[in-house]
Structures are given as structure tokens and as C-alpha cells.
Design an enzyme around this catalytic site. Structure first.
Site, PDB file in Angstrom:
ATOM      1  N   LYS A 147       6.375   4.111  16.883  1.00  0.00           N
ATOM      2  CA  LYS A 147       6.342   3.029  15.899  1.00  0.00           C
ATOM      3  C   LYS A 147       7.498   3.187  14.929  1.00  0.00           C
ATOM      4  CE  LYS A 147       3.184   0.438  12.919  1.00  0.00           C
ATOM      5  NZ  LYS A 147       1.768   0.267  12.535  1.00  0.00           N
ATOM      6  N   ASN A 185       0.834  -1.193   0.000  1.00  0.00           N
ATOM      7  CA  ASN A 185       0.000   0.000   0.000  1.00  0.00           C
ATOM      8  C   ASN A 185       0.871   1.245   0.000  1.00  0.00           C
ATOM      9  OD1 ASN A 185      -0.419   1.918   2.529  1.00  0.00           O
ATOM     10  ND2 ASN A 185       0.223  -0.086   3.324  1.00  0.00           N
ATOM     11  N   PHE A 234      -1.359   8.353   4.530  1.00  0.00           N
ATOM     12  CA  PHE A 234      -2.062   9.009   5.647  1.00  0.00           C
ATOM     13  C   PHE A 234      -3.365   9.678   5.179  1.00  0.00           C
ATOM     14  CE2 PHE A 234       1.918   9.927   8.538  1.00  0.00           C
ATOM     15  CZ  PHE A 234       2.056   8.565   8.748  1.00  0.00           C
ATOM     16  N   ASN A 271       5.203   5.971   3.126  1.00  0.00           N
ATOM     17  CA  ASN A 271       4.336   6.556   2.102  1.00  0.00           C
ATOM     18  C   ASN A 271       4.125   8.057   2.230  1.00  0.00           C
ATOM     19  OD1 ASN A 271       3.917   3.959   0.967  1.00  0.00           O
ATOM     20  ND2 ASN A 271       2.452   3.525   2.598  1.00  0.00           N
ATOM     21  N   THR A 272       4.824   8.688   3.169  1.00  0.00           N
ATOM     22  CA  THR A 272       4.851  10.150   3.263  1.00  0.00           C
ATOM     23  C   THR A 272       6.302  10.568   3.069  1.00  0.00           C
ATOM     24  OG1 THR A 272       2.949  10.260   4.765  1.00  0.00           O
ATOM     25  CG2 THR A 272       4.464  12.141   4.771  1.00  0.00           C
ATOM     26  N   ASN A 288       6.550  -1.165  11.284  1.00  0.00           N
ATOM     27  CA  ASN A 288       5.695  -0.725  10.189  1.00  0.00           C
ATOM     28  C   ASN A 288       5.936  -1.610   8.967  1.00  0.00           C
ATOM     29  OD1 ASN A 288       3.989   1.066   8.605  1.00  0.00           O
ATOM     30  ND2 ASN A 288       4.567   2.705  10.016  1.00  0.00           N
ATOM     31  N   SER A 343       6.088   5.360   8.480  1.00  0.00           N
ATOM     32  CA  SER A 343       5.406   5.012   7.232  1.00  0.00           C
ATOM     33  C   SER A 343       6.312   5.359   6.055  1.00  0.00           C
ATOM     34  CB  SER A 343       4.091   5.782   7.103  1.00  0.00           C
ATOM     35  OG  SER A 343       3.572   5.621   5.792  1.00  0.00           O
TER      36      SER A 343
END
Length: 353
Positions: free
Chosen positions: A217, A110, A114, A177-178, A246, A175
Site C-alpha cells: 500500500k 486522522n 496504528f 501517522n507513524t 493511503n 501511513s
């Protein structure tokens, strides 16, 4: 029932199936049909972070980003549910498609980014939840457009908004993805950010008359030297707990599979080994007073037991729920119950030197 629903859910786009699944679960909960979806496991009280969890199996952040389905998810038998990641302002996340199944590997990639409706919406949803059967964690992050040198203000805003409502708060700096987010795990940036949030935590404890644990995390892609530095900082700052880990940007074990080339974080079965290695390394480096939550790759009850053997006080699943359904929850609880009742084997796996 999940075995009947899965072919339909897997026949549609992964993100659409995610939405359908949550809406269906909510409808079942409101109609009193949750027992048809999963048999609640018998209690297995577990203490961590100064809290007592009904059982040590939780739902990882990402499933319910806006906290709109807390009671329905707790009704499946989780000992705790972690909602979010939530940011100060609403944001749409990355362009679609942004979620991909790799069923031959029991994995998901994925790059959601966020996507959420903002902290004010999440707070209203949490205030409406009854939360009768488990504990609630709230995972907080920064908006995409906030530069890292101002990230602390986003985290502070979210921490202040959710503090009184959460059983614990998780700081998401891992994450993939940012853009640039993982740079906050670098030693000096980590010390500055987490130190600021720890100071605020103590102030909020005085204001609200209760101390809410704050966890951090971390990513599974940290080098050994990064893990050393991370453990040093988090130990020095006496955080309440660490969540390991993560999703990963690595593609070990899935190279060549359909969608394996997609950008984003990989979760599911292929993450189990990598995430557990980081968990074990953190456990040997952090003070015993800092509990760990093990997450990443739990697809069977034995995987949950492996996480606990590696040093986790609690475990979380997400992708395993996608592939196995709610039956996985009870399976994990029972595996951990058997491990607890078995003769002690220490905190390291039997094959550890």
C-alpha cells in the site's frame, strides 16, 4: 436506517462514533438485522491476485483494526474486507483527540497511529470469524518504537502469524501517522523490505501448501520520480498487487475549514483526484500482471467507476461509508456492473489525451 443514525453519530466525537457504529453493526449482525442496514448487491465475480472476489468493492483497512467485526462487515455486502493495520505488539496509538470530521468537505483527518491490540489478538479474532460471504485481507505494519532499520522483523513476524488465515496480506508502509514510516517507500529501503517479505512469502507458501498474495500500500504524496522508482522496485520484485492509495498529508481543497490544520492523514472526497492520479500513473508503469486496488475518495458509484477506468481491478472505501452508509456499497457494485456491461473504452478516462 443509516440516515436516521447519522445525526446521532455525527453529534459525538468522531472516534467514539466509530466505536459505537461498529458495536451497533455487530449487534445488528448477531440479531439477523443486517438486511435492514443494506441490501446485499447481486454478485459481480472479479478475479485478481489469483483470487475470485464475490464483487470488486471492499472495505479499506482502518475500520476494523483488530479483526473483531469481520462477519458483520462482510454482511453489509462487501466483496472483501481488509482488517488492520496490525502490529506485532499492542500499542495505544497517538494521543486523543486524533480523528476529526470535515463534513462540509465529506472528509476526515486522522492521526490514529496504528492503535491496535497486537497480532495475537487479531489472529484469535480471525480464527473465530466464519467468513462465508467474502474474502479477507490483513494489513500489517510495524510498532511505533521499532526503528526503520529493524522494521523488516516486525513485518516478518506479522506475515508469519497471519499468512495461513489471510486471503491476501497488505504491507502498510504509507501511513503518515507513524513517524518515519513513509521513509520505507524510498527506493533502496523499499527494495530491501519488500524483497525480504517476498522471499518469506515463497517460503511460507511451501510450508502451508498455498500461496497467499502479498500487496503493497502506497501513499498519494509521492512525486513522479518516486512513483517511477516505486513501480520499478515493485515490478522487479513481482509483487502480487498494489493498493493506491493511503491518506494524504496535503490539504488541497480544505484549507481554512475547521480542523483542516490538524496533523494527520486526510481522506474522503478531497483525496479522490490525487489518489486517482497516482493510481493511473502506477497502472501505466507497472506490468499488466500486477493488479491494483483503487482507494481514496470514493463517495459515489461513479467514483468507483472512475477508479476502474484509471486502472483498478478492485476498489475500496472507508470514509465514504462514514458519510454515505452501507448503501454506498451496492451503489458502487452496480456502477461497476454497468461499466463492465458497457462497450469497452480502454483503461484510460475518455478525456485522457
Amino acid at each position: 436506517m443509516y440516515s436516521l443514525a447519522r445525526p446521532f453519530l455525527f453529534g459525538v466525537d468522531a472516534e467514539r462514533a466509530h466505536g459505537i457504529g461498529l458495536l451497533s453493526l455487530e449487534a445488528a449482525y448477531r440479531c439477523g438485522l443486517n438486511p435492514l442496514l443494506a441490501n446485499r448487491p447481486k454478485p459481480l465475480p472479479t478475479k485478481a491476485f489469483g483470487l475470485t472476489f464475490p464483487n470488486p468493492v471492499g472495505l479499506a483497512a482502518g475500520m476494523d483494526k483488530n479483526g473483531a467485526h469481520i462477519d458483520a462487515l462482510l454482511g453489509l455486502g462487501f466483496g472483501f474486507v481488509e482488517v488492520g493495520t496490525v502490529t506485532p505488539l499492542p500499542q495505544p496509538g497517538n494521543p486523543r483527540p486524533r480523528m476529526f470530521r470535515l463534513p462540509e468537505h465529506a472528509a476526515v483527518i486522522n492521526r490514529m497511529g496504528f492503535n491496535n491490540e497486537g497480532v495475537d489478538v487479531l489472529v484469535r479474532n480471525v480464527e473465530r470469524a466464519k467468513r462465508k460471504t467474502g474474502l479477507l485481507g490483513i494489513n500489517i505494519g510495524k510498532n511505533k518504537d521499532t526503528p526503520n532499520d529493524r522494521a523488516e522483523f516486525d513485518y516478518l513476524l506479522c506475515l508469519r502469524r497471519v499468512y495461513a488465515l489471510a486471503d491476501y496480506v497488505a504491507i502498510n508502509i504509507s501511513s503518515p501517522n507513524t513517524a518515519g514510516l513513509r521513509e520505507l517507500q524510498e527506493e533502496q529501503a523499499l527494495r530491501r523490505l519488500v524483497g525480504t517479505l517476498r522471499d518469506e512469502q515463497e517460503k511460507l507458501a511451501g510450508v502451508h501448501g498455498k500461496r497467499v498474495p502479498v500487496l503493497v500500500k502506497v501513499a498519494p504524496d509521492l512525486s513522479e520520480s518516486d512513483i517511477d522508482a516505486c513501480a520499478r522496485v515493485l515490478g522487479d520484485l513481482q509483487v502480487d498487487g498494489v493498493i493506491a492509495t493511503n491518506t494524504t498529508i496535503a490539504r488541497d481543497g480544505v484549507a481554512g475549514a475547521p480542523h483542516a490544520e490538524q496533523a494527520g492523514g486526510l481522506s474522503g472526497a478531497p483525496l479522490m483526484g490525487q489518489a486517482t492520479t497516482v493510481l493511473r500513473m502506477l497502472r501505466t508503469r507497472l506490468p499488466d500482471a500486477i493488479p491494483l486496488i483503487g482507494v481514496g475518495g470514493i463517495m459515489h458509484g461513479a467514483d468507483a467507476a472512475t477508479k476502474q477506468t484509471a486502472g483498478a481491478a478492485l476498489v475500496q472505501t472507508y470514509t465514504g461509508l462514514v458519510y454515505r452508509g452501507p448503501a454506498l456499497i451496492g451503489e458502487c457494485v452496480e456502477a461497476l456492473r454497468r461499466r463492465k456491461e458497457a462497450p469497452s473504452r480502454g483503461t484510460l478516462p475518455p478525456d485522457h489525451p
